[in-house]
Design an enzyme around this catalytic site. Structure first.
Site, PDB file in Angstrom:
ATOM      1  CG  HIS A 138      -0.378  -5.576  -7.716  1.00 25.48           C
ATOM      2  ND1 HIS A 138      -1.423  -5.157  -6.942  1.00 25.48           N
ATOM      3  CD2 HIS A 138      -0.844  -6.616  -8.472  1.00 25.48           C
ATOM      4  CE1 HIS A 138      -2.493  -5.914  -7.203  1.00 25.48           C
ATOM      5  NE2 HIS A 138      -2.171  -6.784  -8.127  1.00 25.48           N
ATOM      6  CB  SER A 177      -4.954  -7.399 -10.021  1.00 28.63           C
ATOM      7  OG  SER A 177      -3.731  -8.083 -10.146  1.00 28.63           O
TER       8      SER A 177
END
Length: 247
Positions: A174, A138
């Site tokens: 994501h 991330s």
């Protein structure tokens, strides 16, 4: 042990469920270790991993969870903390003692500000060129690129364009699980903010040798990686990158 050339593993993955622990490490962390050495160990020594949790404010509970995951997985793991001051005297020398630097998720904007205050961008560039594998999930993926899509500023996704730039692309993490990621990264490529963007679904990761994308991998069946380019007519083209399912 170090990689044979500058290596980055940029992911939306790394942690998997565990019946007793908050999580344990999955095949993506094993790949990070293997990228540092074909054998994964040297002279019977366990792989040495340094976790950098700046993006979550060096959260102590999360650090304990990482320690438990490392114990379960058989890794030697330590932390670089920067809050409220560095936990070591010489950050560069400390980081040079590891095979893999793994950067956790959180706020990439806050991470970049704190890293710059402590001279981390220059240190990481040196270590990368020396063969220490840089990896993360991330925010720990976004940081190595020119920038990408982030919720660091608030609930609405926004661009970040001043990341470290070791990799000359935009990044979307994501990509399959947060609805706003895909349209925003397409807009940022269409308007020329990024000439190209590389994206990962949850469970997927991208391996770079130098600045070139070498392969896409996944620890979750069906998770994909994507490349977004600007077409001749000014629209964007998204291409699926073939992925290898990690054992």
């Amino acid at each position: 042990m170090t990689a044979s050339c500058p290596t980055i593993l940029a992911t939306s993955a790394g942690f998997v469920p565990h019946p007793r622990l908050r999580f344990t490490f999955g095949p993506m962390m094993a790949l990070a270790v293997d990228l540092a050495s074909e054998r994964g160990v040297v002279d019977g020594q366990r792989a040495r991993i340094c976790v950098v949790g700046t993006a979550s404010g060096d959260d102590a509970r999360f650090q304990r969870d990482m320690d438990e995951a490392a114990r379960d997985s058989g890794y030697e793991l330590q932390h670089l903390s920067l809050f409220s001051q560095p936990n070591v005297d010489d950050v560069e020398s400390y980081l040079r003692g590891f095979d893999v630097v793994w950067v956790n998720g959180g706020s990439v904007v806050n991470l970049l500000a704190v890293w710059r205050a402590h001279g981390l961008p220059e240190i990481f560039r040196t270590l990368w060129q020396e063969g220490v594998v840089l990896a993360g999930i991330s925010a720990g993926s976004l940081c190595w690129f020119q920038g990408g899509t982030t919720d660091s500023f608030g609930p609405e996704l926004a661009p970040v364009t001043d990341a470290l730039g070791f990799l000359p692309y935009g990044n979307s993490v994501h990509h399959d699980s947060e609805d706003g990621r895909r349209p925003l990264i397409h807009r940022l490529v269409a308007d020329g903010t990024f000439s190209e963007a590389h994206c990962t679904d949850d469970g997927a990761g991208l391996v770079y040798r130098g600045t070139e994308l070498a392969e896409a991998v996944t620890e979750k069946e069906g998770a994909s990686a994507w490349r977004v380019r600007r077409g001749a007519d000014g629209t964007t083209v998204e291409e699926q990158v073939p992925t290898q399912l990690l054992a």
